[in-house]
Design an enzyme around this catalytic site. Structure first.
Site, PDB file in Angstrom:
ATOM      1  N   ASP A   1      -6.403   0.169   0.361  1.00 36.28           N
ATOM      2  CA  ASP A   1      -6.476   0.362   1.812  1.00 36.28           C
ATOM      3  C   ASP A   1      -7.827  -0.155   2.290  1.00 36.28           C
ATOM      4  OD1 ASP A   1      -8.364   2.207   1.071  1.00 36.28           O
ATOM      5  OD2 ASP A   1      -7.510   3.868   2.213  1.00 36.28           O
TER       6      ASP A   1
ATOM      7  N   LYS B   1       0.831  -1.201   0.000  1.00 34.88           N
ATOM      8  CA  LYS B   1       0.000   0.000   0.000  1.00 34.88           C
ATOM      9  C   LYS B   1       0.866   1.250   0.000  1.00 34.88           C
ATOM     10  CE  LYS B   1      -1.875   2.318   3.323  1.00 34.88           C
ATOM     11  NZ  LYS B   1      -2.562   2.750   4.539  1.00 34.88           N
TER      12      LYS B   1
END
Ligand code: SF4
Length: 217
Positions: A140, A122
């Site tokens: 996310d 991420k």
């Protein structure tokens, strides 16, 4: 594949109408600050991170600055953020690896970034897309939840599977903006605990929303 390209386009068009100017909400002025802000943002709101980095980035401008103070001082400077002890340690590990491998600069590729201490998929995706203009979709908690509720991905899919599915369904030059729009959609509309289903423009194609509406009715 959970949905068709045509249905994905329908979703993308509505997201564009709702959030034409979605963008990264973590305050930063360079790739290094952005990397630190993303590390701090795990299980914490961007708003809280921005409150802390307002002063933090005045005091710490380079990887060397984070290593030149005792760990306790750094912990104290970020103590308003959850998991601050772990995050302080991770920041220092990251700074050490930036100095050891890249003369203190943040590398520009995904492959180099994910090799750094404390940097996961991420973070690497957010940094390459926002700091270096490389198309990327960072998954996310918002992106994952929204993708599953809308049937873009399956409930049992891992974060990596969600990322792959989105990459397949969305043209590469729209990855970054769609990533921001999905985050805004999850943060302000399809909220975790109380999604705004009655007023949602995607209710007609959203099984999760239709299920919730039946419960409400
Ligand atoms: Fe989210 Fe509800 Fe809209 Fe579905 S209908 S996308 S669950 S807000």
């Amino acid at each position: 594949m959970a949905i068709t390209i045509k249905r994905m386009r329908y979703i993308l068009n509505i997201l564009e109408e709702m959030f034409p100017n979605a963008q990264c909400e973590l305050t930063h002025s360079n790739a290094f600050e952005l990397t630190i802000a993303v590390l701090l943002s795990a299980q914490c709101t961007d708003k809280k991170v921005n409150e802390v980095t307002k002063d933090l980035f005045k005091k710490y401008k380079s990887p060397w600055d984070y290593l030149n103070v005792p760990l306790e001082e750094l912990e104290n400077d970020i103590r308003r953020i959850g998991l601050y002890r772990n995050k302080a340690k991770n920041i220092r590990k990251l700074c050490e690896s930036l100095i050891d491998s890249y003369d203190g600069e943040v590398p520009r590729t995904y492959a180099q970034l994910v090799e750094l201490a404390g940097v996961g998929r991420k973070t690497a995706n957010v940094v390459v897309s926002n700091a270096f203009g490389v198309p990327a979709i960072a998954v996310d908690t918002h992106v994952e939840r929204v993708s599953k509720r809308l049937g873009i991905a399956r409930w049992k899919d891992s974060v990596l599977e969600v990322e792959r599915t989105l990459q397949h369904l969305i043209p590469e030059d729209e990855w970054t903006i769609t990533h921001h729009r999905l985050i805004f959609f999850g943060r302000y509309h399809c909220i975790a605990r109380n999604p705004k289903c009655p007023e949602c423009s995607l209710l007609d194609i959203c099984r999760e929303g239709q299920k919730r509406m039946k419960v409400v009715i």
